[in-house]
Design an enzyme around this catalytic site. Structure first.
Site, PDB file in Angstrom:
ATOM      1  CD  GLU A 163      -3.402  -2.410   7.654  1.00 13.15           C
ATOM      2  OE1 GLU A 163      -2.232  -2.623   6.870  1.00 13.15           O
ATOM      3  OE2 GLU A 163      -4.012  -1.430   7.311  1.00 13.15           O
ATOM      4  CE  LYS A 210       0.442   3.352   5.047  1.00 10.05           C
ATOM      5  NZ  LYS A 210       0.136   3.573   6.372  1.00 10.05           N
ATOM      6  N   GLY A 254       2.445   2.228  10.703  1.00  8.13           N
ATOM      7  CA  GLY A 254       3.438   3.415  10.571  1.00  8.13           C
ATOM      8  C   GLY A 254       4.197   4.066  11.852  1.00  8.13           C
ATOM      9  CG  HIS A 270      -5.740   2.020   5.251  1.00  9.43           C
ATOM     10  ND1 HIS A 270      -5.282   2.628   6.146  1.00  9.43           N
ATOM     11  CD2 HIS A 270      -4.723   0.960   5.012  1.00  9.43           C
ATOM     12  CE1 HIS A 270      -3.976   2.600   6.276  1.00  9.43           C
ATOM     13  NE2 HIS A 270      -3.731   1.285   5.780  1.00  9.43           N
ATOM     14  CD  GLU A 323      -2.793   5.417   6.678  1.00  7.74           C
ATOM     15  OE1 GLU A 323      -2.735   5.683   5.546  1.00  7.74           O
ATOM     16  OE2 GLU A 323      -1.834   4.793   7.379  1.00  7.74           O
ATOM     17  CG  ASN A 332      -1.735   1.356   1.523  1.00  6.56           C
ATOM     18  OD1 ASN A 332      -1.845   1.978   0.501  1.00  6.56           O
ATOM     19  ND2 ASN A 332      -2.197   1.487   2.561  1.00  6.56           N
ATOM     20  CB  SER A 355       5.492  -1.384  12.054  1.00  5.55           C
ATOM     21  OG  SER A 355       4.829  -0.107  11.963  1.00  5.55           O
TER      22      SER A 355
HETATM   23  C1  PEP Z   1      -0.838   0.090   5.876  1.00  3.84           C
HETATM   24  O1  PEP Z   1      -0.731   0.970   5.450  1.00  3.84           O
HETATM   25  O2  PEP Z   1      -1.681  -0.496   5.633  1.00  3.84           O
HETATM   26  C2  PEP Z   1       0.344  -0.163   6.896  1.00  3.84           C
HETATM   27  C3  PEP Z   1       0.238  -1.518   7.453  1.00  3.84           C
HETATM   28  O3  PEP Z   1       1.331   0.677   7.121  1.00  3.84           O
HETATM   29  P1  PEP Z   1       2.796   0.400   7.649  1.00  3.84           P
HETATM   30  O4  PEP Z   1       3.258  -1.062   7.208  1.00  3.84           O
HETATM   31  O5  PEP Z   1       3.652   1.429   7.170  1.00  3.84           O
HETATM   32  O6  PEP Z   1       2.763   0.355   9.069  1.00  3.84           O
END
Ligand code: PEP
Length: 251
Positions: free
Chosen positions: A165, A10, A171, A95, A97, A8, A213
């Site tokens: 998640e 983003k 992040g 997601h 976000e 992803n 992460s």
């Molecule tokens: C994500 O955007 O779904 C995500 C898990 O981000 P990150 O790996 O940067 O934590």
């Protein structure tokens, strides 16, 4: 489905990065067929460039979001139908976000996942608790509410993917442990099979990703967790070498 590693990107990238990153991953996939399925989910304006770079490889294209309508007066949005026409196989919906930035509710996420299924896309439906929900012991309740509210009745283990998640791990560099991940994945599997008003779902083969992460250095431990069928990767998906380490860490 087998293991899936989805990147992803983003709101990152540029035409140059899209070309270079997708070309680097394509070269790796051509050199040695990966065991895992791979999806790249760039920002919508970069779908064509990434699609061109991965052509002829096993790497699939995915959108980061879609509208719940198939077309119409929704300025700035992208339909699942158009994503499909652009060559996508997947679309991320719900997601955290988007739930936070755009106030997307479970009901909206469910309609988006339904639009994805209508268009012939595999929705990657994201669920996960926040830090404060975790602190107050609400993880199981939040996951139950999100899975029951965000999944289409018509979802099956063959046409849908779920990503767990935990928001506190996205992040932040904080990675969940097996003790955090395994029970939630087991809960999601059970909830998915229970289905909704239309009855039980065919849950066989359901892929449940972990996201938060994930990077080359921790991927093997995470991917070995019971119930984990792959990863949704944010930051590390922007680095070809690190992303490929995750791909090759699939058991
Ligand atoms: C994500 O955007 O779904 C995500 C898990 O981000 P990150 O790996 O940067 O934590």
């Amino acid at each position: 489905m087998g293991y899936l590693i989805a990147g992803n990107w983003k709101m990152n990238g540029s035409p140059a990065l899209a070309r270079d990153l997708a070309a680097a991953l394509s070269a790796k996939a051509r050199a040695r067929a990966p065991r895992a399925a791979i999806a790249l989910c760039p920002p919508a304006p970069l779908l064509a460039a990434v699609g061109a770079a991965i052509q002829g490889t096993s790497i699939a294209l995915g959108g980061q979001d879609c509208h719940f309508a198939d077309k119409g007066a929704h300025t700035g949005d992208v339909s699942a139908v158009l994503l499909k026409e652009m060559g996508c196989r997947y679309v991320i919906v719900g997601h955290s976000e988007r739930r936070a930035d755009h106030h997307e509710t479970d009901a909206v996420v469910k309609k988006k996942a339904e639009a994805a299924l209508r268009a012939g896309l595999v929705p990657i439906v994201c669920v996960g608790e926040t830090d404060s929900e975790r602190e107050t012991g609400e993880t199981a309740a939040v996951i139950a509410r999100q899975v029951r509210g965000s999944l289409p009745d018509a979802a099956t283990g063959a046409n849908c993917v779920i990503a767990y998640e935990p928001v506190w791990a996205i992040g932040t560099g904080k990675t969940a442990t097996v003790a955090d991940i395994a029970p939630v994945h087991a809960q999601i599997q059970t909830l998915f099979g229970e289905g909704g008003p239309a009855g039980k779902r065919a849950a066989a083969g359901l892929t449940i990703l972990y996201g938060g992460s994930v990077k080359g250095s921790n991927a093997a431990a995470i991917l070995a967790c019971p119930g984990v069928g792959g990863a949704l990767v944010g930051g590390a998906s922007l680095d070809a070498e690190d992303f490929w380490k995750i791909v090759t860490a699939c058991p």
